[in-house]
Design an enzyme around this catalytic site. Structure first.
Site, PDB file in Angstrom:
ATOM      1  N   THR A 130       0.820  -1.208   0.000  1.00 48.04           N
ATOM      2  CA  THR A 130       0.000   0.000   0.000  1.00 48.04           C
ATOM      3  C   THR A 130       0.858   1.264   0.000  1.00 48.04           C
ATOM      4  OG1 THR A 130      -1.795  -1.128   1.157  1.00 48.04           O
ATOM      5  CG2 THR A 130      -1.781   1.265   1.244  1.00 48.04           C
ATOM      6  N   LYS A 152       5.252   4.252  18.434  1.00 44.70           N
ATOM      7  CA  LYS A 152       5.190   5.634  17.962  1.00 44.70           C
ATOM      8  C   LYS A 152       5.509   6.623  19.080  1.00 44.70           C
ATOM      9  CE  LYS A 152       1.825   4.421  14.397  1.00 44.70           C
ATOM     10  NZ  LYS A 152       0.398   4.428  14.010  1.00 44.70           N
TER      11      LYS A 152
END
Length: 426
Positions: free
Chosen positions: A13, A206
């Protein structure tokens, strides 16, 4: 005009999004920069799966990573493989071959980023990774450039779109966790194996990256207490709504007095705060700093085009460095030692939900320190907000409420944390 040659690892993707943007934005890049990009090679795992993919004329499709990382003509390698060990090997080899690196691989950066960054610095090549956190939100450059002169005190993020979609569906549609997750998978918002997303692992990776930029601190996985959303119940969401709160999977890092407190997990946010209104697959990051107060950055956290846009931004920065002979500068050079502490251990407020079919009024009335509200229709649960209490007091409260066999759950209330060093439980 100089031509800068690129190699791409991975054509999923994100990789396809990069190829598309390189083609659609080629004219603009040529008008605004002193260089143009040429995509020479793309390495994929299975050639047969990509024979129909549209690539720029002359681009080589290969199933050998070495065709990219060892090619002397390639100056920048874009890593979009989505793995840890193979990606690390490929990136390190490319760096040793003098190539600059662009990556969106937050798992790799959180676990081995320090090692790779040191290697890139020694080799005097660029290593940029804006797309590794919050997809299309340019938060790392905001922290490293726009807020470089400001003192950041706290970062609070909704940085996993899958978890946020599931909690939003549970809240708006009254669905249970399993139903909401199944819908997310049908729509392509959740992987077949959603473990990293729903257990808070992805958000932890993250937060580790964000903390390096905001606080100069390299947290490890063991430093961040992480919980997922799998046990969040419809009753908890309804309890939150009763008390003008919203439940979100938060990633929080807060610096105070040379200590860095962190937490990843579901928490209740007052409805008046901007993050309470971030729904679906959107991401948002609230930054508290001395000069600006609170600023909030929102946008898509994933997807082909948003993530590819961040990668293209890194490509432009690297291309400019190559043209100017300035490669090797660190994306983030901020370093500031701090003691890592769990935010779960400090005094704070809690949202308490008591569920059952008995006489709950007699149970909750024995706890006068909590502000209780009964469910508007029926007596299946009561919602309560505690004052600021420490973890021992929370355990005592839950134990007293459970004496009659009731189900008692709790969630921390965001921004109620009192990070006073002497009160932290070691």
């Amino acid at each position: 005009m100089e031509t800068i040659t690129i190699g791409l690892l991975g054509l999923g993707t994100v990789g396809k999004g990069v190829v598309t943007l390189l083609q659609t934005q080629a004219a603009k890049i040529a008008r605004t920069q002193d260089f143009r990009f040429k995509l020479k090679s793309v390495a994929v795992h299975n050639l047969a799966h990509h024979q129909g993919d549209r690539l720029p004329a002359g681009t080589i499709l290969t199933d050998k990573v070495t065709d990219v990382v060892d090619d002397p003509e390639i100056q920048i390698v874009v890593e979009a493989m989505g793995t840890i060990a193979p990606a690390k090997v490929a990136i390190c080899q490319a760096i040793l071959n003098g190539k600059s690196i662009i990556s969106a691989n937050k798992d790799l950066l959180a676990t081995a980023g320090k090692e790779i960054l040191q290697l890139a610095k020694a080799a005097k090549v660029d290593f940029f990774y804006e797309a590794s956190v919050a997809g299309g939100i340019p938060i790392l450059r905001v922290l490293s450039s726009c807020l470089e002169a400001d003192q950041i005190t706290q970062i609070t993020g909704i940085i996993n779109g899958t978890a946020n979609y599931v909690l939003t569906a549970m809240d708006r549609k009254g669905q249970d966790y399993k139903t909401a997750l199944a819908t997310a998978q049908e729509l392509g918002y959740a992987e077949a194996d959603p473990t990293n997303d729903v257990q808070g692992i992805d958000a932890t990776y993250k937060l580790i990256i964000l903390s390096r930029f905001a606080f100069g601190q390299s947290l490890s996985l063991k430093d961040v207490p992480a919980q997922g959303i799998t046990n969040v119940s419809p009753a908890q969401l309804a309890s939150a709504n009763q008390l003008e709160l919203k439940v979100k999977l938060l990633a929080v890092a807060k610096e105070e007095k040379h200590q860095l407190f962190s937490f990843v997990g579901p928490a209740a946010i007052p409805a008046a705060e901007p993050l309470a209104h971030v729904n679906g697959v959107q991401n948002a990051i609230a930054v508290q700093s001395d000069a600006l107060g609170e600023t909030t950055y929102t946008g898509p956290g994933a997807g082909a085009t948003p993530t590819a846009n961040s990668i293209l931004s890194d490509l432009l920065a690297t291309g400019d460095d190559i043209v100017k002979g300035n490669c090797g500068r660190e994306f983030n050079s901020y370093r500031k030692p701090a003691i890592a502490k769990p935010l779960t251990a400090v005094p704070q407020r809690y949202l308490i939900t008591v569920e059952g079919t008995g006489n709950l009024l007699s149970i909750v009335s024995n706890i006068p320190t909590v502000s209780w509200q009964q469910q508007a229709t029926g007596q299946d649960y009561w919602s309560g907000l505690t004052p600021v209490i420490d973890h021992d007091e929370l355990e005592q409260l839950c134990a007293s409420l459970q004496q009659s066999g009731q189900q008692v759950t709790f969630l921390p209330v965001a921004n109620s944390w009192q990070t006073v060093p002497e009160k932290v439980k070691e």
